[in-house]
Motif scaffolding. Structure first.
Motif, short mmCIF file in Angstrom:
data_model
loop_
_atom_site.label_atom_id
_atom_site.label_comp_id
_atom_site.label_asym_id
_atom_site.label_seq_id
_atom_site.Cartn_x
_atom_site.Cartn_y
_atom_site.Cartn_z
N GLN A 207 0.81 -1.22 0.00
CA GLN A 207 0.00 0.00 0.00
C GLN A 207 0.84 1.27 0.00
O GLN A 207 0.36 2.32 -0.41
CB GLN A 207 -0.95 0.01 1.20
N ILE A 208 2.09 1.19 0.48
CA ILE A 208 2.93 2.39 0.43
C ILE A 208 3.88 2.33 -0.78
O ILE A 208 4.73 3.20 -0.94
CB ILE A 208 3.73 2.60 1.73
N THR B 74 9.77 0.52 8.04
CA THR B 74 9.26 0.39 6.68
C THR B 74 8.38 1.59 6.34
O THR B 74 8.53 2.21 5.27
CB THR B 74 8.42 -0.90 6.55
N LEU B 75 7.47 1.91 7.25
CA LEU B 75 6.52 2.97 6.94
C LEU B 75 7.20 4.33 6.84
O LEU B 75 6.84 5.16 6.02
CB LEU B 75 5.43 2.99 8.02
N ARG C 131 8.21 4.67 1.79
CA ARG C 131 7.02 5.10 1.07
C ARG C 131 7.38 5.56 -0.35
O ARG C 131 8.45 6.14 -0.57
CB ARG C 131 6.33 6.22 1.83
N MET D 52 3.88 9.57 -1.68
CA MET D 52 3.06 8.96 -0.63
C MET D 52 3.37 9.65 0.69
O MET D 52 4.13 9.15 1.53
CB MET D 52 3.33 7.45 -0.54
N SER D 53 2.79 10.86 0.88
CA SER D 53 2.99 11.55 2.15
C SER D 53 2.17 10.84 3.22
O SER D 53 1.31 10.01 2.89
CB SER D 53 2.56 13.00 2.02
N LEU D 54 2.43 11.16 4.49
CA LEU D 54 1.72 10.46 5.57
C LEU D 54 0.21 10.60 5.40
O LEU D 54 -0.55 9.64 5.61
CB LEU D 54 2.14 11.02 6.93
N MET E 168 -1.56 8.22 2.99
CA MET E 168 -1.58 6.78 3.26
C MET E 168 -3.01 6.31 3.49
O MET E 168 -3.83 7.02 4.08
CB MET E 168 -0.77 6.47 4.52
N CYS F 161 -2.88 1.77 6.79
CA CYS F 161 -1.47 2.00 7.15
C CYS F 161 -1.36 2.80 8.43
O CYS F 161 -0.49 2.52 9.27
CB CYS F 161 -0.74 2.71 6.01
#
Lengths: 273, 588
Positions: B111-112, B197-198, B202, B206-208, B211, B215
């Motif tokens: 997903q990221i 990982t997160l 990313r 893919m900014s926070l 997500m 996630c």
């Protein structure tokens, strides 16, 4: 093709889900409101305060419960896929603000109101003339000790503990104050007088719970925890242990006897008979 | 960030293993490890369900001869060992393992837009240590003395003195501590891996706040895990020392068991409770936060609407995680802890209802005005919301110490946590399974069978756990093997019978899920890349994804995760990797 297929299934699923939600809400509200299951009436001031706080909480949660569950049922039915295009929205800050503020006031207010009953039970010290009883629990019995006519509890010596020879608490045989101590397996207290219990345990953690008092306390080895109450109704009430204490946990059982002053005097005179 | 991800990808692609053992057993591929965690949880949940069925049988027909029970007739200590093992297996090996270890492992990197976890070998180690922990807990059944009887909370001194306090408290309790400690170790490593990982891997763009909420759920859960599991690990080691090395961290002086003075002094039984619940309450959120993420994700997809209040949802998860560390004392209102701290814990606990309510209202807001498609994952996600509300509200009673004086240690508590962290979390797991099965295994599950499974489970869950509140209010005490000693418990037996029958039917209905799962694995219709017309990155790659997740074509991200029914766009979904130019071409 795909859209048509999901459309055909959606009405039935939506109807069933909404219906189940409604049934669940109606049955739940009915059983709580009709008090089909409830504890017996409290026999203390504190117990009534607990019940009031319980009722207040029930009202608050009932409103939130009914609105959100029926809202869910409504949304499920009203917004089922019948070929429409979804209404595009990323949210609404005003609504976020309203429901955040509302729940802060509602939930924290409830918590702060709940302080009163708790403070009555645990913040206020017992009266100086309260009847003092030591509650000592072990696997799987309750022992209640009264100081006897001299008003003094005898010293305890763990080395002298012997349930089989009739000294389950290990009252020191060299201490004269212990000679007249009364140790019994049921708790007898006078009506309308404050009673102070000193709760402890000899082995693992136990508990003492009387529904009618709306009061429970863990009995923790190494700690003596004082609690107090004033019972207002003569009668016999069941005492249970609610803290998992070993294989005999569910058989750990005793009685609270609330008696008249005269009967209480007779109880003490007879040495706990 | 992008060069990092691509560099890792290059290394990862070269490693694509061919041998059976490297590919399926000691694999470092997060997807295989995710499936391994899932299958471990599936095995564990079957064990847990069998234990609960045996308990429900014993509660209503105590004289019945039962299978799996040595001697046929269940004894008090056997019942308590079932209580202990059911709780331990369900909380650790199901509710912690499936949502985070299983789905988190599989879908967080995809997903990221990453090729794998940050530390693939650490990931493999986490799984195999968890597996060892599971073997250790199962071993507790067969060691001399049998399984422990001190509950999943393992309160000392009951759990600290050895077999003198009861059967199962010898070897069985030791295996329990070893299992829990191993589990904590594995989860710590896993949490580190998720966070690294997160933060580091990313995809570009893919900014926070782009997500998916799944996630966010796994991220907050990993932070909770990092801070909480270490505390229980320490507690477990100290408890083991108390039992085997003669220390007295949790055991006070002068204990007398069976007329025998115990050779310990100076410890505190409440210290164990503080350590346990400092872990134990965050653990509740570890179990439910991934489910909240999945529910948001699935509700948005099948309502064909963006998540209502995305930022509020993400922030509410952070608030729940933060507050979750300051409420552990609400488990200890009647423990002898200071009544003043009881009040403080009470107010903090009430305040955690606020972010929970925010989530609920936003879920309703997501459905409102939608175009709801009642697929099986959607049904389970809606069921999640319903159960979360029902189970969460009873927490407002238990959070108040005065009311807790009446309800503590009754079935009311059992009803509360089963609805809110047990069944709701399981609904999250089911929603995730039905939703992601096509991606994980390349085949669709059977929808009609899935729906029948949902109806049985949804109705069954309410029939088991709603009446349980009533038993609790009337004073029904939990962890009682036998109601016969207490007169006021007798009138509650018919309610227990109703709950037991509901439990048997609901348990049996889970066979439908197993049939669906294994039949679809082999014979389900082939799944396309994006069978649900969803927007997040797992749906732009093959089903199942290739070894490096994206076949070398790593995505860039141009938008938030839930662009459904965007006005002016022809399709009712816009995948996260579509460039604005590509979207403009699609505009009507």
């Amino acid at each position: 093709m795909r859209i048509r297929k999901s459309e055909s299934g959606s009405a039935a699923s939506a109807a069933l889900l909404a219906l189940l939600q409604v049934i669940m809400v109606v049955v739940t509200v009915y059983i709580f409101a009709a008090k089909l299951y409830s504890p017996p009436a409290p026999i203390t001031d504190i117990g009534r305060a607990v019940d009031e706080q319980y009722s207040l909480t029930l009202w608050v949660t009932a409103v939130v419960f009914v609105l959100s569950q029926l809202g869910l049922a409504y949304a499920v039915w009203r917004f089922r896929d019948h070929g429409q295009r979804a209404h595009f929205s990323r949210g609404n800050n005003t609504m976020e603000f309203i429901w955040t503020t509302a729940t802060i006031i509602l939930f924290l207010g409830l918590g702060i109101l709940g302080r009163r009953a708790w403070a009555e039970v645990r913040f206020t010290p017992p009266a100086a003339d309260a009847v003092k009883v030591e509650v000592t629990e072990n696997q799987f019995v309750f022992n209640f000790r009264y100081p006897g006519p001299d008003g003094k509890f005898g010293r305890l010596d763990p080395k002298q503990i012997s349930a089989s020879t009739g000294n389950p608490l290990g009252i020191d045989s060299n201490d004269p104050a212990g000679k007249d101590d009364i140790v019994v397996p049921t708790l007898t207290v006078p009506v309308n007088r404050q009673v102070e219990l000193h709760v402890t345990s000899q082995d693992v953690i136990h508990n003492i719970f009387v529904r009618e008092l709306r009061l429970q306390q863990d009995a923790v080895p190494g700690l003596v925890v004082p609690i107090h109450f004033t019972a207002e109704k003569i009668g016999q009430y069941e005492i249970v242990c609610t803290q998992l204490c070993g294989l005999g946990h569910s058989r750990m059982h005793s009685y609270l006897n609330v008696v008249s002053d005269a009967d209480y005097e007779a109880f003490l005179k007879s040495g706990g008979q | 960030m992008s060069s990092h991800a691509h560099g890792a990808h290059a290394a990862h692609a070269m490693e694509a293993p061919t041998g059976f053992i490297r590919k399926y057993i000691f694999s470092v591929d997060h997807k295989v490890i995710g499936i391994q965690y899932f299958l471990l949880a599936l095995t564990a949940v079957l064990v847990g369900i069998v234990l609960s069925v045996l308990m429900r049988l014993h509660l209503v027909w105590p004289n019945m001869h039962l299978p799996f029970v040595p001697g046929g007739l269940m004894t008090q200590e056997q019942y308590l060992s079932l209580v202990t093992m059911h709780g331990t297996i369900m909380v650790f090996f199901v509710l912690t393992t499936a949502p985070q270890g299983g789905f988190g492992n599989y879908f967080l990197p995809i997903q990221i837009g990453a090729p794998d976890m940050a530390f693939p070998r650490l990931n493999m180690l986490s799984f195999w240590v968890t597996f060892l922990a599971f073997i250790a807990i199962l071993a507790a059944f067969v060691v001399p003395g049998g399984a422990p009887i001190s509950g999943w909370t393992g309160y000392t001194p009951l759990s600290g003195l050895g077999e003198v306090t009861g059967p199962g408290e010898g070897w069985g309790q030791t295996m329990w501590i070893i299992s829990i400690s191993l589990f904590c170790l594995a989860s710590l490593l896993g949490a580190l891996n998720f966070i690294a990982t997160l933060i580091d891997m990313r995809a570009p763009g893919m900014s926070l706040f782009r997500m998916p909420l799944t996630c966010w759920g796994w991220f907050v859960t990993a932070i909770l895990g990092l801070l909480a599991f270490g505390v229980l690990l320490a507690g477990g080691i100290l408890l083991l020392l108390d039992r085997s090395a003669g220390t007295s961290f949790f055991i006070p002086a002068g204990l007398v068991v069976n007329d025998q003075i115990q050779n310990h002094s100076g410890g505190s039984p409440l210290l164990w409770q503080h350590l346990f619940w400092f872990f134990g309450h965050p653990e509740v959120y570890i179990a439910i936060l991934p489910g909240m993420g999945v529910a948001s994700h699935v509700l948005s997809t099948f309502a064909r609407k963006p998540v209502f209040g995305y930022r509020a949802m993400a922030m509410a998860m952070c608030a729940i995680g933060f507050l979750g560390f300051m409420v552990w004392g609400h488990h200890m209102f009647v423990s002898g802890m200071s009544p003043y701290s009881g009040f403080a814990f009470s107010v903090l606990t009430m305040s955690i209802g606020v972010p929970s309510a925010i989530k609920t209202f936003n879920w309703l807001g997501t459905l409102w005005g939608g175009k709801i498609q009642f697929t099986t994952p959607m049904l389970f996600a809606i069921g999640f919301v319903s159960l979360f509300v029902s189970g969460g509200l009873s927490g407002l009673f238990l959070a108040q110490p005065a009311v807790d004086n009446l309800l503590h240690a009754t079935y009311y508590v059992v009803a509360h946590f089963h609805l809110v962290m047990g069944v709701a979390a399981i609904f999250g797991i089911f929603a995730a399974t039905y939703f992601w099965f096509p991606k994980m295994f390349g085949r669709m599950m059977n929808e009609p069978l899935g729906k029948v499974h949902f109806w049985f489970t949804f109705i069954g869950a309410y029939c088991i756990f709603m009446p349980m509140h009533w038993v609790g209010i009337a004073g029904g005490i939990r962890r009682y093997a036998d109601a016969s000693a207490v007169a006021y418990l007798q009138p509650l037996q018919p309610v227990h019978q109703f709950m037991s029958i509901a439990a048997f039917i609901t348990a049996a209905a889970q066979i439908l899920f197993l049939i669906n799962f294994f039949w679809s694995l082999k014979s389900g219709p082939k799944a396309s890349k994006n069978p649900w017309n969803a927007t997040t990155l797992e749906w732009i790659t093959d089903s199942p994804p290739p070894h490096d997740n994206f076949g070398g074509h790593f995505p860039s991200v141009y938008r938030g995760p839930y662009d459904f029914s965007v006005p002016g766009v022809k399709e009712d979904f816009v995948p996260q990797n579509l460039t604005p130019q590509e979207v403009a071409r699609e505009t009507e």
